[in-house]
Write an enzyme that holds these catalytic residues in place. Structure first.
Site, mmCIF file in Angstrom:
data_model
loop_
_atom_site.group_PDB
_atom_site.id
_atom_site.type_symbol
_atom_site.label_atom_id
_atom_site.label_comp_id
_atom_site.label_asym_id
_atom_site.label_seq_id
_atom_site.Cartn_x
_atom_site.Cartn_y
_atom_site.Cartn_z
ATOM 1 N N HIS A 137 18.197 86.120 41.229
ATOM 2 C CA HIS A 137 18.222 86.980 40.043
ATOM 3 C C HIS A 137 16.835 87.507 39.722
ATOM 4 O O HIS A 137 15.839 86.793 39.869
ATOM 5 C CB HIS A 137 18.874 86.287 38.844
ATOM 6 C CG HIS A 137 18.207 85.059 38.304
ATOM 7 N ND1 HIS A 137 17.262 85.117 37.302
ATOM 8 C CD2 HIS A 137 18.359 83.742 38.604
ATOM 9 C CE1 HIS A 137 16.870 83.879 37.000
ATOM 10 N NE2 HIS A 137 17.516 83.024 37.784
ATOM 11 N N ASP B 218 15.864 88.757 36.688
ATOM 12 C CA ASP B 218 15.415 88.600 35.299
ATOM 13 C C ASP B 218 14.754 87.254 35.080
ATOM 14 O O ASP B 218 14.929 86.315 35.861
ATOM 15 C CB ASP B 218 16.601 88.758 34.331
ATOM 16 C CG ASP B 218 17.613 87.625 34.436
ATOM 17 O OD1 ASP B 218 18.011 87.275 35.563
ATOM 18 O OD2 ASP B 218 18.008 87.075 33.397
ATOM 19 N N ASP C 20 11.310 81.357 38.384
ATOM 20 C CA ASP C 20 12.745 81.416 38.109
ATOM 21 C C ASP C 20 13.074 82.857 37.733
ATOM 22 O O ASP C 20 12.912 83.230 36.582
ATOM 23 C CB ASP C 20 13.089 80.441 36.980
ATOM 24 C CG ASP C 20 14.570 80.454 36.612
ATOM 25 O OD1 ASP C 20 15.342 81.070 37.357
ATOM 26 O OD2 ASP C 20 14.933 79.863 35.585
ATOM 27 N N GLU D 107 20.869 87.011 34.650
ATOM 28 C CA GLU D 107 21.398 85.671 34.898
ATOM 29 C C GLU D 107 21.086 84.743 33.730
ATOM 30 O O GLU D 107 21.902 83.918 33.333
ATOM 31 C CB GLU D 107 20.801 85.096 36.189
ATOM 32 C CG GLU D 107 21.482 83.823 36.687
ATOM 33 C CD GLU D 107 20.863 82.524 36.177
ATOM 34 O OE1 GLU D 107 21.439 81.467 36.444
ATOM 35 O OE2 GLU D 107 19.817 82.554 35.497
ATOM 36 N N GLU D 108 19.883 84.879 33.168
ATOM 37 C CA GLU D 108 19.426 83.954 32.121
ATOM 38 C C GLU D 108 20.201 84.125 30.816
ATOM 39 O O GLU D 108 20.113 83.283 29.929
ATOM 40 C CB GLU D 108 17.921 84.144 31.862
ATOM 41 C CG GLU D 108 17.042 83.873 33.073
ATOM 42 C CD GLU D 108 16.983 82.397 33.454
ATOM 43 O OE1 GLU D 108 17.659 81.584 32.794
ATOM 44 O OE2 GLU D 108 16.272 82.085 34.415
ATOM 45 N N ASP E 103 17.813 79.429 43.716
ATOM 46 C CA ASP E 103 17.533 79.360 42.283
ATOM 47 C C ASP E 103 17.357 77.906 41.831
ATOM 48 O O ASP E 103 17.554 77.597 40.669
ATOM 49 C CB ASP E 103 18.693 80.035 41.515
ATOM 50 C CG ASP E 103 18.312 80.417 40.099
ATOM 51 O OD1 ASP E 103 17.122 80.363 39.749
ATOM 52 O OD2 ASP E 103 19.226 80.744 39.318
ATOM 53 N N HIS F 59 11.329 78.252 32.339
ATOM 54 C CA HIS F 59 11.496 78.708 30.947
ATOM 55 C C HIS F 59 10.360 78.218 30.049
ATOM 56 O O HIS F 59 10.546 78.076 28.847
ATOM 57 C CB HIS F 59 12.845 78.264 30.352
ATOM 58 C CG HIS F 59 14.030 78.715 31.169
ATOM 59 N ND1 HIS F 59 15.318 78.635 30.725
ATOM 60 C CD2 HIS F 59 14.108 79.260 32.413
ATOM 61 C CE1 HIS F 59 16.141 79.097 31.652
ATOM 62 N NE2 HIS F 59 15.424 79.482 32.682
HETATM 63 ZN ZN LIG Z 1 17.232 80.939 37.581
#
Ligand SMILES: [Zn+2]
Length: 421
Positions: free
Chosen positions: A91, A93, A153, A187-188, A210, A393
């Site tokens: 992903h 994003d 990520d 995705e997030e 991922d 994150h």
């Molecule tokens: Zn991810």
């Protein structure tokens, strides 16, 4: 000390991979909740367009960006046509949970295993709190400057797929089936797979890149639903409120206080235990809206957790006949295991690819969901592989170049593992 690559192949992929990774993380692709269009933010399109251009220059002539912001491309097979089509997915994003704009990555060459002090926001990466980081002495560790997330990520996954595909395209003598590449937005915020065109992708199975630690091969995720509780009270000017006001904010607080706090929360559970996680409360005297994520690996237990929340809300709000309760349950993603169990080859060939790189597979269930959860349920079996990134994150996010290179090498082996029946 020489950087510990898992193989000459990984060492050979590393510099191209790093160059791509550093380029991708500089694009602000943070996604946004409650989106009105796909993708939710324009930065994601910027990176996706960049990827289409790079795929074309690698030789994937059909690379395209679709109307929802998904990138699709094909690397044709070098073996007989009866090998199945295999998908590779990551992903573009990054998470809305930490600052994600103006990422200025730093490469700490030959990391010494000690504390890393980043130049901004007094951010410190301390191996005492992050034992995995401490185990990477000698690696080239990439971090942000301390005031943003890094974006490993999942740009680690994106860069690994790109580096592996570039390598395979430049080496037609290596056996490979037809590979389909898919880069997804949002995705997030739980929308990565919703508009993914499984038909057009046309793969028999796929792998998301991922995960984190080398060896991770994840074929099990939480099942997740989102519960929204709405409480309508009676809002009256406080000067005339006697005997009339019904305060929705207080009722919401009582519902939350009545939920278990010592069990069934993300902070008190681990391994295979599920939880109820209130993550947003918007409340006024007149109206309160509480949003919760409910998770479990077992669908029956998941239903029990939802029933507990419902009983609790009904008991608290029901005690005040003038208040009104709304209760909404939205499915988010299902545990992928029951969909993957029917296709044991998908995990078996990934294990073969990991071992070909000298890495022992580690099968751990994910306490979360991936694009693969929904894709597997939609008929595209999609387990998850490691990327070499950590502390996702957060502003402490970091990635090991050596581990990212191992992941890219595993993709090359994965192509070989599927080239023969
Ligand atoms: Zn991810």
């Amino acid at each position: 000390m020489a950087a510990p690559y898992s193989s000459p192949l990984a060492a050979g992929l590393a510099e191209d991979l790093l160059e791509r990774f550093l380029r991708y993380v500089r694009v602000d692709t943070q996604s946004a909740r409650d989106r009105e269009r796909s993708p939710s933010t324009p930065g994601q399109l910027e990176l996706s367009r960049m990827l289409v251009g790079e795929l074309e220059s690698i030789g994937l002539a059909d690379a395209e960006l679709d109307e929802h912001g998904y990138v699709y491309a094909t690397l044709p097979a070098t073996v007989a046509a009866d090998a199945p089509v295999i998908g590779l997915i990551a992903h573009v994003d990054t998470s809305p949970d930490a600052p994600g704009g103006r990422v200025q990555p730093i490469v700490h060459r030959g990391y010494d295993g000690g504390t890393v002090r980043l130049p901004r926001a007094a951010t410190v990466l301390d191996p005492a709190d992050m034992p995995v980081l401490g185990s990477k002495a000698g690696h080239d560790v990439v971090t942000s400057s301390g005031d943003t997330l890094l974006g490993a990520d999942d740009k680690a996954g994106v860069a690994e797929i790109m580096a592996a595909v570039a390598h395979l395209a430049a080496h037609p003598e290596l056996p490979r089936p037809t590979l389909r590449i898919g880069f997804t937005p949002d995705e997030e915020v739980g929308e990565g797979a919703t508009l993914f065109d499984v038909e057009r992708f046309g793969a028999a199975c796929a792998y998301t890149l991922d995960g984190s630690q080398p060896g991770e091969l994840q074929d099990e995720t939480f099942s997740g639903v989102q519960v929204t509780i709405t409480i309508d009270g009676v809002d009256v000017h406080t000067g005339w409120a006697t005997g009339k006001l019904v305060n929705a904010a207080r009722l919401a607080a009582r519902v939350l206080a009545a939920l278990p706090a010592d069990t069934l929360t993300p902070e008190t559970t681990s391994d295979r235990e599920g939880f109820v996680h209130p993550f947003e409360v918007r409340a006024s005297a007149g109206r309160a809206v509480v949003r919760m994520n409910v998770r479990d690996f077992d669908d029956e237990l998941l239903e029990r957790h939802v029933a507990l929340v419902r009983r609790t809300a009904e008991a608290v709000v029901g005690a005040e006949p003038r208040a009104k309760l709304g209760f909404d349950v939205q499915p988010q993603y299902p545990n992928m295991r029951r969909h993957l169990e029917q296709f044991p080859e998908v995990v078996a060939r990934a294990e073969r690819a990991l071992r070909a790189e000298g890495i022992e597979p580690v099968r751990v269930p994910i306490r979360g969901g991936t694009d693969g959860s929904l894709l597997s349920a939609r008929g595209l079996p999609t387990p998850n592989l490691f990327t070499g990134g950590h502390e996702y994150h957060s502003v402490r996010e970091w990635a090991s170049l050596q581990d990212m290179a191992s992941a890219a090498a595993v993709i090359v082996h994965l192509a070989e593992a599927w080239a023969a029946p």
